[in-house]
Write a protein that holds these residues in place. Structure first.
Motif, PDB file in Angstrom:
ATOM      1  N   LYS A  38      46.316  36.282  33.489  1.00  0.00           N
ATOM      2  CA  LYS A  38      46.799  34.954  33.069  1.00  0.00           C
ATOM      3  C   LYS A  38      45.630  34.064  32.680  1.00  0.00           C
ATOM      4  CE  LYS A  38      51.346  35.073  33.852  1.00  0.00           C
ATOM      5  NZ  LYS A  38      52.316  34.863  32.763  1.00  0.00           N
ATOM      6  N   MET A  39      44.547  34.115  33.472  1.00  0.00           N
ATOM      7  CA  MET A  39      43.368  33.307  33.169  1.00  0.00           C
ATOM      8  C   MET A  39      42.738  33.742  31.849  1.00  0.00           C
ATOM      9  SD  MET A  39      41.624  32.908  36.956  1.00  0.00           S
ATOM     10  CE  MET A  39      40.475  31.629  36.452  1.00  0.00           C
ATOM     11  N   ASP A  40      42.853  35.038  31.573  1.00  0.00           N
ATOM     12  CA  ASP A  40      42.279  35.578  30.341  1.00  0.00           C
ATOM     13  C   ASP A  40      43.004  35.058  29.104  1.00  0.00           C
ATOM     14  OD1 ASP A  40      40.498  37.160  28.883  1.00  0.00           O
ATOM     15  OD2 ASP A  40      41.817  38.912  28.933  1.00  0.00           O
ATOM     16  N   GLU A  41      44.253  34.585  29.288  1.00  0.00           N
ATOM     17  CA  GLU A  41      45.054  34.080  28.169  1.00  0.00           C
ATOM     18  C   GLU A  41      44.853  32.588  27.899  1.00  0.00           C
ATOM     19  OE1 GLU A  41      49.032  34.958  29.326  1.00  0.00           O
ATOM     20  OE2 GLU A  41      48.757  37.147  29.292  1.00  0.00           O
ATOM     21  N   ILE A  42      44.153  31.903  28.793  1.00  0.00           N
ATOM     22  CA  ILE A  42      44.045  30.437  28.700  1.00  0.00           C
ATOM     23  C   ILE A  42      43.251  29.987  27.479  1.00  0.00           C
ATOM     24  CG2 ILE A  42      43.112  28.363  29.838  1.00  0.00           C
ATOM     25  CD1 ILE A  42      45.611  29.411  31.200  1.00  0.00           C
ATOM     26  N   GLY A  43      42.168  30.704  27.178  1.00  0.00           N
ATOM     27  CA  GLY A  43      41.291  30.274  26.095  1.00  0.00           C
ATOM     28  C   GLY A  43      40.034  29.587  26.582  1.00  0.00           C
ATOM     29  N   TYR A  44      39.664  29.867  27.829  1.00  0.00           N
ATOM     30  CA  TYR A  44      38.407  29.337  28.367  1.00  0.00           C
ATOM     31  C   TYR A  44      37.219  29.818  27.533  1.00  0.00           C
ATOM     32  CZ  TYR A  44      40.869  28.427  32.847  1.00  0.00           C
ATOM     33  OH  TYR A  44      41.711  27.988  33.835  1.00  0.00           O
ATOM     34  N   HIS A  45      36.162  29.036  27.517  1.00  0.00           N
ATOM     35  CA  HIS A  45      34.909  29.495  26.915  1.00  0.00           C
ATOM     36  C   HIS A  45      34.365  30.675  27.710  1.00  0.00           C
ATOM     37  CE1 HIS A  45      30.828  29.583  25.379  1.00  0.00           C
ATOM     38  NE2 HIS A  45      30.357  29.363  26.599  1.00  0.00           N
ATOM     39  N   ALA A  46      34.443  30.563  29.039  1.00  0.00           N
ATOM     40  CA  ALA A  46      33.957  31.622  29.925  1.00  0.00           C
ATOM     41  C   ALA A  46      34.570  31.453  31.306  1.00  0.00           C
ATOM     42  CB  ALA A  46      32.430  31.587  30.022  1.00  0.00           C
ATOM     43  N   LEU A  47      34.560  32.544  32.055  1.00  0.00           N
ATOM     44  CA  LEU A  47      34.900  32.508  33.473  1.00  0.00           C
ATOM     45  C   LEU A  47      33.619  32.771  34.245  1.00  0.00           C
ATOM     46  CD1 LEU A  47      38.176  34.658  33.555  1.00  0.00           C
ATOM     47  CD2 LEU A  47      38.002  32.167  33.673  1.00  0.00           C
ATOM     48  N   GLU A  48      33.212  31.802  35.056  1.00  0.00           N
ATOM     49  CA  GLU A  48      32.053  32.047  35.914  1.00  0.00           C
ATOM     50  C   GLU A  48      32.573  32.844  37.105  1.00  0.00           C
ATOM     51  OE1 GLU A  48      28.389  29.802  38.161  1.00  0.00           O
ATOM     52  OE2 GLU A  48      30.469  29.401  38.642  1.00  0.00           O
ATOM     53  N   ALA A  49      32.156  34.101  37.177  1.00  0.00           N
ATOM     54  CA  ALA A  49      32.828  35.014  38.098  1.00  0.00           C
ATOM     55  C   ALA A  49      31.909  35.793  39.019  1.00  0.00           C
ATOM     56  CB  ALA A  49      33.663  36.016  37.281  1.00  0.00           C
ATOM     57  N   TRP A  50      30.607  35.643  38.870  1.00  0.00           N
ATOM     58  CA  TRP A  50      29.691  36.524  39.615  1.00  0.00           C
ATOM     59  C   TRP A  50      28.364  35.813  39.804  1.00  0.00           C
ATOM     60  CZ3 TRP A  50      26.001  40.914  38.813  1.00  0.00           C
ATOM     61  CH2 TRP A  50      26.175  41.941  39.766  1.00  0.00           C
ATOM     62  N   GLY A  51      27.493  36.419  40.613  1.00  0.00           N
ATOM     63  CA  GLY A  51      26.185  35.821  40.856  1.00  0.00           C
ATOM     64  C   GLY A  51      26.236  34.769  41.948  1.00  0.00           C
ATOM     65  N   GLY A  52      25.193  33.950  42.021  1.00  0.00           N
ATOM     66  CA  GLY A  52      25.127  32.972  43.104  1.00  0.00           C
ATOM     67  C   GLY A  52      25.197  33.671  44.444  1.00  0.00           C
ATOM     68  N   ALA A  53      26.065  33.173  45.324  1.00  0.00           N
ATOM     69  CA  ALA A  53      26.194  33.759  46.665  1.00  0.00           C
ATOM     70  C   ALA A  53      27.271  34.833  46.744  1.00  0.00           C
ATOM     71  CB  ALA A  53      26.487  32.656  47.680  1.00  0.00           C
ATOM     72  N   THR A  54      27.954  35.121  45.628  1.00  0.00           N
ATOM     73  CA  THR A  54      29.041  36.105  45.702  1.00  0.00           C
ATOM     74  C   THR A  54      28.535  37.487  46.106  1.00  0.00           C
ATOM     75  OG1 THR A  54      28.874  36.660  43.333  1.00  0.00           O
ATOM     76  CG2 THR A  54      30.415  34.910  43.942  1.00  0.00           C
ATOM     77  N   PHE A  55      27.373  37.851  45.630  1.00  0.00           N
ATOM     78  CA  PHE A  55      26.809  39.174  45.913  1.00  0.00           C
ATOM     79  C   PHE A  55      26.589  39.353  47.416  1.00  0.00           C
ATOM     80  CE2 PHE A  55      23.976  42.762  45.600  1.00  0.00           C
ATOM     81  CZ  PHE A  55      24.275  43.371  44.389  1.00  0.00           C
ATOM     82  N   ASP A  56      25.922  38.379  48.013  1.00  0.00           N
ATOM     83  CA  ASP A  56      25.629  38.399  49.443  1.00  0.00           C
ATOM     84  C   ASP A  56      26.924  38.390  50.258  1.00  0.00           C
ATOM     85  OD1 ASP A  56      24.572  38.123  51.976  1.00  0.00           O
ATOM     86  OD2 ASP A  56      23.501  36.263  51.585  1.00  0.00           O
ATOM     87  N   ALA A  57      27.848  37.496  49.901  1.00  0.00           N
ATOM     88  CA  ALA A  57      29.092  37.355  50.665  1.00  0.00           C
ATOM     89  C   ALA A  57      29.948  38.621  50.608  1.00  0.00           C
ATOM     90  CB  ALA A  57      29.888  36.161  50.152  1.00  0.00           C
ATOM     91  N   CYS A  58      29.993  39.269  49.442  1.00  0.00           N
ATOM     92  CA  CYS A  58      30.762  40.519  49.324  1.00  0.00           C
ATOM     93  C   CYS A  58      30.276  41.539  50.352  1.00  0.00           C
ATOM     94  CB  CYS A  58      30.607  41.090  47.914  1.00  0.00           C
ATOM     95  SG  CYS A  58      31.711  40.380  46.681  1.00  0.00           S
ATOM     96  N   LEU A  59      28.968  41.708  50.435  1.00  0.00           N
ATOM     97  CA  LEU A  59      28.382  42.702  51.334  1.00  0.00           C
ATOM     98  C   LEU A  59      28.486  42.294  52.798  1.00  0.00           C
ATOM     99  CD1 LEU A  59      25.085  43.312  49.339  1.00  0.00           C
ATOM    100  CD2 LEU A  59      26.966  44.947  49.542  1.00  0.00           C
ATOM    101  N   ARG A  60      28.118  41.045  53.047  1.00  0.00           N
ATOM    102  CA  ARG A  60      27.920  40.580  54.427  1.00  0.00           C
ATOM    103  C   ARG A  60      29.233  40.285  55.152  1.00  0.00           C
ATOM    104  NH1 ARG A  60      22.980  38.449  56.288  1.00  0.00           N
ATOM    105  NH2 ARG A  60      22.340  38.168  54.107  1.00  0.00           N
TER     106      ARG A  60
END
Length: 473
Positions: A38-60
């Motif tokens: 659904k988000m892919d259909e909106i027409g956003y310029h981009a989805l900020e979806a990765w990086g920052g603290a997501t990498f650490d939080a996924c693992l930890r």
């Protein structure tokens, strides 16, 4: 009002910075999957979806492979660009890594689905962005070079405009004004964007936080000055320490020369989905409603929301919660001592922890953290202002300050890293996971192996059961 007008583009942050700011990056991939198409259909310029603290939080905390998260999101998002946040020579960790690690991480980020890499340095030292920028260009990714915005006597509009011009010359494709603490005021935003536009031809994106209550007004004035892209979060996961809400910005710009072209009815579907998730987070205690309040202390002490919650946690653990105001007043003093560094990961944590030590010890710099010593020594790069020589001597003694690019002193690491975990690697990307978070990664790899063994055993049992049933038939 600026004469140049045009459609404003929206980067949606709910998959990364929004939940990083509100619920300590605890949104799971499973929670994201149902709404991604659904988000892919909106027409956003981009989805900020990765990086920052997501990498650490996924693992930890989430027992997830961050690389798999990226691949899953890419599988569901076919039309919209995916964006990540990248800490220059720090990548997604908390120290400087060798150039070969930075280059390989960029390569794998793009090959796994990232289109835009927002690259920043906590000290605004362009030398710390060089390798990441060049690697992104080599892999045909979009380089969005970011300015870590802060305030103080040295941080004039001319200072930031000059830095933007430097980033353009280094090969950036766009510029981000990264206002991590919500310090950028509306009329300052107008003047800042105007100053950057005067010397830089690249598109400008504004990233800010609602912490101080200014963000939506700041976004509007920045748009009037010519900002082409703004970061927002779908309203259930917006405001407070998160970003300004998407729908009101879209509604405000409707029918104007800045009209985003986004459909409020489609956005409402995204809204409804995250409203249910938000209620779940509140019920579980994961989302503390306090982080949704306007906090004027952000303007007084320049403390980002994530840094503030960290200070509160440190003092609570020490049984000294009553010392919060003293620590907040100490933060600007420590920051000034350290060369007026902007407060963003990792410098926000470094300055904040040292401020806590100074207050709890009852004597300033009686105990100095390894990381703070590193900032003073130059291990993180060149500070915006020179540090007083007497203070340098007090902190690092007779050790010599580093004046060259810090990563120049780091030998290539990839070969050694691969050798260390050769028996644990199930994918090429595992070596990068280990490079960034070694001990956390090893625990994750061990659990992954155990889970796989159990899954295989259950599968074998199920197969035998099906055979027996067939024999009965």
């Amino acid at each position: 009002m600026a004469t140049k007008m045009g459609k404003v583009k929206i980067t949606e942050t709910v998959l990364r910075d929004s939940h990083q700011s509100l619920i300590a990056t605890r949104m799971t991939t499973e929670e994201m999957i149902p709404i991604l198409s659904k988000m892919d259909e909106i027409g956003y310029h981009a989805l900020e979806a990765w990086g920052g603290a997501t990498f650490d939080a996924c693992l930890r905390f989430l027992n997830e492979d961050p690389w798999n998260r990226l691949r899953v999101i890419r599988d569901h998002v076919k039309n919209t660009k995916l964006q990540m946040l990248f800490r220059g020579q720090n990548i997604l960790g908390y120290r400087h890594y060798a150039d070969d690690v930075v280059e390989y991480f960029v390569q794998k980020s793009i090959s796994n689905g990232i289109d835009i890499i927002r690259i920043f340095d906590a000290l605004n030292d362009p030398r710390n962005l060089k390798t990441a920028i060049n690697a992104t260009k080599k892999e045909k990714g979009h380089v969005q070079a970011a300015i870590s915005y802060t305030t103080g006597p040295i941080f004039t509009h001319a200072y930031f405009a000059k830095y933007a011009n430097t980033l353009e010359e280094m090969g950036a494709d766009s510029i981000c004004i990264k206002d991590m603490a919500g310090l950028l005021k509306p009329y300052d935003a107008y003047d800042l964007v105007t100053a950057i536009k005067a010397v830089c031809k690249l598109p400008i994106e504004l990233h800010t936080h609602y912490t101080s209550g200014l963000a939506s007004m700041t976004v509007l004035k920045a748009i009037e000055a010519g900002v082409e892209i703004v970061d927002t979060a779908i309203s259930p996961m917006a405001m407070g320490t998160s970003q300004p809400p998407t729908e009101p910005i879209v509604a405000t710009l409707q029918g104007t020369p800045f009209d985003t072209g986004l459909d409020l009815n489609k956005l409402d579907e995204v809204n409804k989905y995250f409203s249910v998730l938000k209620d779940k987070y509140i019920a579980s205690g994961l989302l503390d409603v306090k982080v949704l309040q306007v906090d004027v202390n952000a303007l007084l002490y320049q403390v980002p929301g994530g840094m503030l919650s960290n200070l509160v946690s440190q003092l609570k653990q020490a049984g000294k919660s009553d010392k919060l105001l003293d620590v907040l007043e100490e933060v600007p003093r420590v920051r000034a001592d350290a060369g007026s560094v902007p407060l963003v990961t990792p410098t926000s944590q470094i300055v904040g922890t040292q401020a806590v030590f100074n207050i709890l010890m009852g004597e300033r710099y009686k105990s100095v953290t390894k990381e703070f010593r590193g900032v003073v020594k130059g291990e993180y790069g060149k500070t915006p202002l020179p540090i007083d020589p007497d203070f340098v001597k007090k902190i690092i003694g007779d050790e010599e300050q580093i004046t060259s690019r810090p990563a120049d002193a780091i030998k290539p690491e990839m070969e050694t890293l691969r050798a260390k975990i050769a028996d644990k690697m199930e994918q090429d990307e595992d070596v990068l996971t280990y490079a960034l978070f070694d001990q956390v990664a090893l625990k994750f790899f061990e659990k992954r192996s155990i889970d796989k063994t159990i899954a295989n055993a259950l599968s074998d049992t199920d197969a035998k059961y099906r055979v027996n049933i067939n024999e009965v038939k």
